[in-house]
Scaffold this motif. Sequence first.
Motif, PDB file in Angstrom:
ATOM      1  N   ASN A 236       0.831  -1.204   0.000  1.00  0.00           N
ATOM      2  CA  ASN A 236       0.000   0.000   0.000  1.00  0.00           C
ATOM      3  C   ASN A 236       0.867   1.256   0.000  1.00  0.00           C
ATOM      4  O   ASN A 236       1.712   1.440   0.879  1.00  0.00           O
ATOM      5  CB  ASN A 236      -0.926   0.015   1.218  1.00  0.00           C
ATOM      6  CG  ASN A 236      -2.071   0.995   1.058  1.00  0.00           C
ATOM      7  OD1 ASN A 236      -2.018   1.927   0.257  1.00  0.00           O
ATOM      8  ND2 ASN A 236      -3.127   0.787   1.828  1.00  0.00           N
ATOM      9  N   LEU A 238      -0.322   4.265   0.383  1.00  0.00           N
ATOM     10  CA  LEU A 238      -0.970   5.318   1.166  1.00  0.00           C
ATOM     11  C   LEU A 238      -0.816   5.069   2.664  1.00  0.00           C
ATOM     12  O   LEU A 238      -0.289   5.903   3.393  1.00  0.00           O
ATOM     13  CB  LEU A 238      -2.456   5.416   0.793  1.00  0.00           C
ATOM     14  CG  LEU A 238      -3.221   6.596   1.391  1.00  0.00           C
ATOM     15  CD1 LEU A 238      -2.598   7.921   0.990  1.00  0.00           C
ATOM     16  CD2 LEU A 238      -4.687   6.568   0.950  1.00  0.00           C
ATOM     17  N   LYS A 253      -3.770   1.825  -2.206  1.00  0.00           N
ATOM     18  CA  LYS A 253      -3.175   2.533  -3.330  1.00  0.00           C
ATOM     19  C   LYS A 253      -1.975   1.755  -3.859  1.00  0.00           C
ATOM     20  O   LYS A 253      -1.059   1.418  -3.107  1.00  0.00           O
ATOM     21  CB  LYS A 253      -2.745   3.947  -2.921  1.00  0.00           C
ATOM     22  CG  LYS A 253      -2.311   4.795  -4.106  1.00  0.00           C
ATOM     23  CD  LYS A 253      -1.998   6.227  -3.692  1.00  0.00           C
ATOM     24  CE  LYS A 253      -1.642   7.075  -4.914  1.00  0.00           C
ATOM     25  NZ  LYS A 253      -1.288   8.461  -4.541  1.00  0.00           N
ATOM     26  N   MET A 288      -5.253   9.029  -7.020  1.00  0.00           N
ATOM     27  CA  MET A 288      -6.107   8.253  -6.125  1.00  0.00           C
ATOM     28  C   MET A 288      -7.169   7.498  -6.910  1.00  0.00           C
ATOM     29  O   MET A 288      -7.429   6.319  -6.654  1.00  0.00           O
ATOM     30  CB  MET A 288      -6.772   9.190  -5.109  1.00  0.00           C
ATOM     31  CG  MET A 288      -5.831   9.734  -4.044  1.00  0.00           C
ATOM     32  SD  MET A 288      -5.145   8.458  -2.960  1.00  0.00           S
ATOM     33  CE  MET A 288      -6.632   7.825  -2.191  1.00  0.00           C
ATOM     34  N   LYS A 291      -5.311   4.692  -9.289  1.00  0.00           N
ATOM     35  CA  LYS A 291      -4.431   3.652  -8.742  1.00  0.00           C
ATOM     36  C   LYS A 291      -4.877   3.086  -7.391  1.00  0.00           C
ATOM     37  O   LYS A 291      -4.099   2.377  -6.743  1.00  0.00           O
ATOM     38  CB  LYS A 291      -3.017   4.214  -8.599  1.00  0.00           C
ATOM     39  CG  LYS A 291      -2.398   4.641  -9.927  1.00  0.00           C
ATOM     40  CD  LYS A 291      -0.983   5.174  -9.743  1.00  0.00           C
ATOM     41  CE  LYS A 291      -0.381   5.574 -11.094  1.00  0.00           C
ATOM     42  NZ  LYS A 291       1.012   6.090 -10.929  1.00  0.00           N
ATOM     43  N   THR A 292      -6.103   3.369  -6.974  1.00  0.00           N
ATOM     44  CA  THR A 292      -6.532   2.935  -5.647  1.00  0.00           C
ATOM     45  C   THR A 292      -7.741   2.010  -5.712  1.00  0.00           C
ATOM     46  O   THR A 292      -8.711   2.294  -6.406  1.00  0.00           O
ATOM     47  CB  THR A 292      -6.864   4.150  -4.754  1.00  0.00           C
ATOM     48  OG1 THR A 292      -5.779   5.067  -4.776  1.00  0.00           O
ATOM     49  CG2 THR A 292      -7.114   3.711  -3.319  1.00  0.00           C
TER      50      THR A 292
END
Length: 319
Positions: A236, A238, A253, A288, A291-292
Amino acid sequence: MTAIGGYNQITLPSLNTCFQPNVCEFQSARAALYAYLEAKKIEILYIPDYICDSIFPAIESLKIEIKFYSVSELLLPKQQFLNIDDVRSRVILVNYFGLLTKPIKEFVNQNPRLFIVDNSQALFAEHIEGTVSIYSPRKFVGIPDGGYLLSPCDIPMPNESFDSSPYLSHLLLRASGDVSKGYEKFLSAERALDSFYPKRISQISRYILASTNKEKIIHSRKSNYEYFQRKFDEVNKLNLPLNDQVPLCYPLKLDFPVNEICEALIKKSIFLPRYWPSKYNGKVGMGMFDKTLFLPIDERLNYKKIQFLSNEISKVVGI
């Protein structure tokens, strides 16, 4: 609209079902925002360049000047908003995914009355004294309508209540496990809330909220978030800490676009939301959205379902 002094009080049977006490109750969060902006005659509104498009019709109808500001990779404002007229202007801060309560509280210390904290994704986030808070219980509880407003000033309340009776079928289908069949009905229910002109929350939604087990929601969301965090921590990009918050979802993410992953999951009847496909997205907002993966963590997902979802995500992500 008829002015009512103070807040429109929520009467709930016990603390176990009390979500946000002492609030004005509207049919949606955008209606709550409209009611506040209209009442305060706001002329300039600072908005992050990563936000849902649904708020813009309400703002534009009031002929409010919009000024965008950029958010950082940690989803916080890049600027400090110094020397801004706090009578004519307001700044919207979004508590993204319900995971930014502490940094937002620190950020608004400079001048609380300048800020509107958008807690649409943070139903259980504490109201910060001096600010305005907006909540969207619909995102956490299976109700057809609902938006909360906490404000230090009196807000005029409408006489008319929202009629939610035609928009219950998607909730019943979802409760029975038939999510795909209820999707079109869900879209119809969402369109019914496009009108931002304020109405009171429906009696149906008030009844459901009063009957909801708050503690179950809190426990499930925290534990499911922690499960995903343990599973995907290393990949991740994020990694927002939980810090005893009650999040909307687990934002995973990645360092590559997720569109093909979402399509692959849909073929397996796994539908993930996307936040947000907006033309106003800045660099961080586009990243965001592109890619999340926003993984559900609500109380409908027991350990077995969470484990299944985790395994399926791991397969398509390549973990």
